[in-house]
Design a protein around this motif. Structure first.
Motif, PDB file in Angstrom:
ATOM      1  N   TYR A 339       0.856  -1.089  -0.096  1.00  0.00           N
ATOM      2  CA  TYR A 339       0.119   0.019  -0.026  1.00  0.00           C
ATOM      3  C   TYR A 339       1.024   1.203  -0.067  1.00  0.00           C
ATOM      4  O   TYR A 339       0.413   2.299   0.223  1.00  0.00           O
ATOM      5  CB  TYR A 339      -1.055  -0.169   1.338  1.00  0.00           C
ATOM      6  CG  TYR A 339      -0.227  -0.505   2.679  1.00  0.00           C
ATOM      7  CD1 TYR A 339       0.468   0.673   3.067  1.00  0.00           C
ATOM      8  CD2 TYR A 339      -0.076  -1.575   2.988  1.00  0.00           C
ATOM      9  CE1 TYR A 339       1.346   0.507   4.521  1.00  0.00           C
ATOM     10  CE2 TYR A 339       0.534  -1.635   4.197  1.00  0.00           C
ATOM     11  CZ  TYR A 339       1.264  -0.770   5.020  1.00  0.00           C
ATOM     12  OH  TYR A 339       2.003  -0.984   5.915  1.00  0.00           O
ATOM     13  N   GLU A 366      -3.723  10.628   5.365  1.00  0.00           N
ATOM     14  CA  GLU A 366      -4.327   9.477   5.173  1.00  0.00           C
ATOM     15  C   GLU A 366      -4.422   8.556   6.470  1.00  0.00           C
ATOM     16  O   GLU A 366      -5.328   7.863   7.023  1.00  0.00           O
ATOM     17  CB  GLU A 366      -3.735   8.450   4.117  1.00  0.00           C
ATOM     18  CG  GLU A 366      -3.790   9.034   2.847  1.00  0.00           C
ATOM     19  CD  GLU A 366      -4.990   9.159   2.165  1.00  0.00           C
ATOM     20  OE1 GLU A 366      -5.268   7.788   1.723  1.00  0.00           O
ATOM     21  OE2 GLU A 366      -5.990   9.845   2.006  1.00  0.00           O
ATOM     22  N   GLU A 430      -9.128  -6.616   4.197  1.00  0.00           N
ATOM     23  CA  GLU A 430      -8.089  -5.209   4.075  1.00  0.00           C
ATOM     24  C   GLU A 430      -8.223  -4.511   2.659  1.00  0.00           C
ATOM     25  O   GLU A 430      -8.323  -3.436   2.684  1.00  0.00           O
ATOM     26  CB  GLU A 430      -6.712  -5.293   4.577  1.00  0.00           C
ATOM     27  CG  GLU A 430      -5.855  -4.151   4.597  1.00  0.00           C
ATOM     28  CD  GLU A 430      -4.366  -4.473   4.992  1.00  0.00           C
ATOM     29  OE1 GLU A 430      -3.487  -3.778   4.548  1.00  0.00           O
ATOM     30  OE2 GLU A 430      -4.259  -5.341   5.632  1.00  0.00           O
ATOM     31  N   ASN A 431      -8.107  -5.341   1.709  1.00  0.00           N
ATOM     32  CA  ASN A 431      -7.921  -4.828   0.415  1.00  0.00           C
ATOM     33  C   ASN A 431      -9.485  -4.619   0.096  1.00  0.00           C
ATOM     34  O   ASN A 431      -9.429  -3.562  -0.782  1.00  0.00           O
ATOM     35  CB  ASN A 431      -7.616  -6.199  -0.746  1.00  0.00           C
ATOM     36  CG  ASN A 431      -6.312  -6.534  -0.507  1.00  0.00           C
ATOM     37  OD1 ASN A 431      -5.342  -5.914  -0.099  1.00  0.00           O
ATOM     38  ND2 ASN A 431      -5.750  -7.890  -0.747  1.00  0.00           N
ATOM     39  N   ARG A 434      -9.598  -0.988   1.310  1.00  0.00           N
ATOM     40  CA  ARG A 434      -8.733  -0.173   0.589  1.00  0.00           C
ATOM     41  C   ARG A 434      -9.190   0.182  -0.656  1.00  0.00           C
ATOM     42  O   ARG A 434      -8.980   1.279  -1.311  1.00  0.00           O
ATOM     43  CB  ARG A 434      -7.161  -0.650   0.618  1.00  0.00           C
ATOM     44  CG  ARG A 434      -6.379  -0.723   1.808  1.00  0.00           C
ATOM     45  CD  ARG A 434      -4.998  -1.005   1.765  1.00  0.00           C
ATOM     46  NE  ARG A 434      -4.276  -1.356   2.892  1.00  0.00           N
ATOM     47  CZ  ARG A 434      -3.780  -0.307   3.488  1.00  0.00           C
ATOM     48  NH1 ARG A 434      -3.803   1.127   3.246  1.00  0.00           N
ATOM     49  NH2 ARG A 434      -3.027  -0.528   4.743  1.00  0.00           N
ATOM     50  N   PRO A 438      -8.262   4.333   0.014  1.00  0.00           N
ATOM     51  CA  PRO A 438      -6.928   3.503   0.141  1.00  0.00           C
ATOM     52  C   PRO A 438      -5.914   3.584   1.400  1.00  0.00           C
ATOM     53  O   PRO A 438      -5.069   2.793   1.472  1.00  0.00           O
ATOM     54  CB  PRO A 438      -6.486   4.228  -1.028  1.00  0.00           C
ATOM     55  CG  PRO A 438      -7.031   5.600  -1.139  1.00  0.00           C
ATOM     56  CD  PRO A 438      -8.439   5.296  -0.690  1.00  0.00           C
ATOM     57  N   PHE A 439      -6.189   4.704   2.293  1.00  0.00           N
ATOM     58  CA  PHE A 439      -5.347   4.703   3.408  1.00  0.00           C
ATOM     59  C   PHE A 439      -3.868   4.811   2.657  1.00  0.00           C
ATOM     60  O   PHE A 439      -3.024   4.111   3.415  1.00  0.00           O
ATOM     61  CB  PHE A 439      -5.626   3.783   4.427  1.00  0.00           C
ATOM     62  CG  PHE A 439      -7.025   4.112   5.138  1.00  0.00           C
ATOM     63  CD1 PHE A 439      -7.133   4.835   6.079  1.00  0.00           C
ATOM     64  CD2 PHE A 439      -7.937   3.148   4.737  1.00  0.00           C
ATOM     65  CE1 PHE A 439      -8.486   5.203   6.563  1.00  0.00           C
ATOM     66  CE2 PHE A 439      -9.193   3.308   5.329  1.00  0.00           C
ATOM     67  CZ  PHE A 439      -9.488   4.315   6.181  1.00  0.00           C
ATOM     68  N   THR A 440      -3.610   5.410   1.642  1.00  0.00           N
ATOM     69  CA  THR A 440      -2.406   5.461   1.014  1.00  0.00           C
ATOM     70  C   THR A 440      -1.151   5.491   2.029  1.00  0.00           C
ATOM     71  O   THR A 440      -1.126   6.306   2.971  1.00  0.00           O
ATOM     72  CB  THR A 440      -2.288   6.446   0.069  1.00  0.00           C
ATOM     73  OG1 THR A 440      -3.363   6.344  -1.041  1.00  0.00           O
ATOM     74  CG2 THR A 440      -0.884   6.407  -0.783  1.00  0.00           C
TER      75      THR A 440
END
Length: 451
Positions: A339, A366, A430-431, A434, A438-440
């Motif tokens: 990520y 983020e 989790e994917n 995201r 996205p919580f980049t």
């Protein structure tokens, strides 16, 4: 509060690794169980009477020359290895456990280590720093415990006789250790965004810091390890106060064993503990190495946000596909941190350096982001419809979820049985989270709780 770092120092075969395993206990297995992290037994988590700390094993020095001829404990080469080991430990640790062998008694090598440690301690407000505890290992019998008194001759204070194999005496030793921890480990709190520049020696950390602050604060040299200490630089970027933490490499003196360079991870650990965002720098010419994987693994364990900075991009011959291929390789080698954003720069020429701080601050934003409960529960239901884990006929069911905190984002999900949530399903969930947000660059935590 930053956790103290405790280093085990001593000549080979005194039982440092056994003591390390006892202090780390089951926590070591948890560290090693993180899929994709390349780890060795350098670091472990430990805790005593509510005081958590890191334990570092400085073992692994092979007292042989080229793997052939054993060196005596008095040989120049072996003593140089001991000096290097002690130098690294005392430079980076908050406390030292100086381990000796009750069976062997006081040896010339023990005296040499004691002399090195004594010379490198510094007096701070009347107290010697870092504190050093003399640990007499292998004291398995009353005779050896009484014989530990002979180690007073080392001038390192009261000997603590223990048996790391059986645990005898370790409780009293740990009581003395936590009592000796420095009380002012925390830096003064401020509201700035703390960004640590981490990586192995000579990847250009100091050059990047110089470009970011606009002045030559650091000594920049092609010699690995020119920087000795972590140095903070304070600046304001578009109204946002920022603290840049530059971490030191290792100064090489004389002959150093090949594995010694990995101990620069200690300095990175201390910087990462203080940081909100870590800039993990990688040399574009050398590519990612085991040392960067060690540092990345620790960033993940510390639950910090990350930007991967590929430096010296100007030195690479490239075409239109080079950057894409390089990014694929980085994401493959750091598959447990897929990520994280990647930026390609040249600290020497200034190429894209102006994009580093904006990206790091974006990642910090983020890190503080929150997802609505309704959105999270929609994702939970969708994920459960697509993939439902089961074990021994029992089906995993999720009932309700909410984000309970940010910094980093943490989600609490109520379910029928947390043990049924296999690691692959957690990654799948989790994917899906995201995909929605996205919580980049930021790790997220998913905690399952039985309803």
């Amino acid at each position: 509060m930053s956790k103290p770092i405790v280093a085990l120092v001593g000549r080979p075969n005194v039982g440092k690794s056994t003591l390390f395993n006892r202090l780390a206990g089951e926590r070591l297995a948890v560290v090693n169980d993180i899929p994709g992290t390349t780890r060795d037994r350098l670091m472990g988590d430990a805790e005593w009477t509510g005081h958590p700390f890191y334990i570092i094993d400085t073992g692994g020095i092979d007292p042989t020359s080229a793997g052939k001829t054993p060196l005596s404990v008095d040989s120049a080469d072996f003593i140089e290895d001991i000096k290097q080991q002690a130098f690294i430990a005392i430079s980076d640790a908050d406390a030292i456990l100086f381990v000796v062998d009750a069976i062997s008694g006081v040896t010339p090598a023990d005296r040499e280590v004691a002399e090195i440690l004594r010379k490198m301690q510094k007096s701070v407000n009347g107290e010697w720093y870092p504190p050093i505890l003399l640990v007499v290992n292998k004291a398995d019998s009353k005779t050896f415990r009484e014989g530990a008194l002979e180690f007073y001759e080392l001038g390192m204070g009261e000997p603590h006789p223990i048996s790391s194999l059986h645990g005898t005496g370790t409780g009293d030793m740990l009581d003395a250790l936590v009592a000796a921890f420095p009380q002012d480990l925390d830096v003064e709190e401020d509201d700035s965004v703390k960004i640590a520049i981490v990586g192995k020696p000579n990847v250009g950390k100091s050059s990047l810091l110089n470009k970011l602050v606009g002045e030559d604060r650091m000594i920049v040299s092609a010699i690995p390890g020119t920087t000795r200490d972590a140095i903070d630089s304070h600046l304001v970027y578009e109204g946002i106060p920022v603290t840049l933490i530059d971490t030191a490499g290792i100064r090489r003196r004389g002959r150093v064993t090949p594995g010694v360079e990995k101990y620069s991870v200690l300095r990175s650990m201390k910087a990462i503990e203080r940081a909100d965002v870590a800039l993990l720098m990688i040399d574009a010419v050398e590519g990612i190495t085991a040392q960067e994987a060690h540092i990345a693994g620790f960033i993940l364990e510390a639950k910090k946000s990350t930007v991967v900075v590929i430096n010296k991009w100007d030195a690479i011959e490239k075409d239109s596909y080079t950057m894409l291929a390089f990014s694929d390789r980085i994401h493959q080698d750091l598959s447990f941190m897929d990520y994280v954003p990647i930026i390609y720069i040249s600290a020497k020429t200034g190429q894209r350096v102006d994009q580093v701080l904006p990206l790091a601050l974006k990642v910090q934003e983020e890190r503080l982001a929150r997802m609505t409960t309704s959105t999270l529960n929609r994702i939970i239901q969708y994920a459960q419809d697509l993939h439902t884990p089961s074990q021994a006929g029992r089906v995993f069911k999720m009932y309700y979820g909410t984000q309970v905190r940010s910094d980093p984002p943490t989600f609490l999900i109520y379910c029928n049985e947390p043990k049924l949530a296999h690691f692959t399903f957690v990654r799948f969930l989790e994917n899906k989270i995201r995909e929605e947000y996205p919580f980049t660059g930021t790790p997220i935590q998913i905690v399952f709780k039985k309803r």
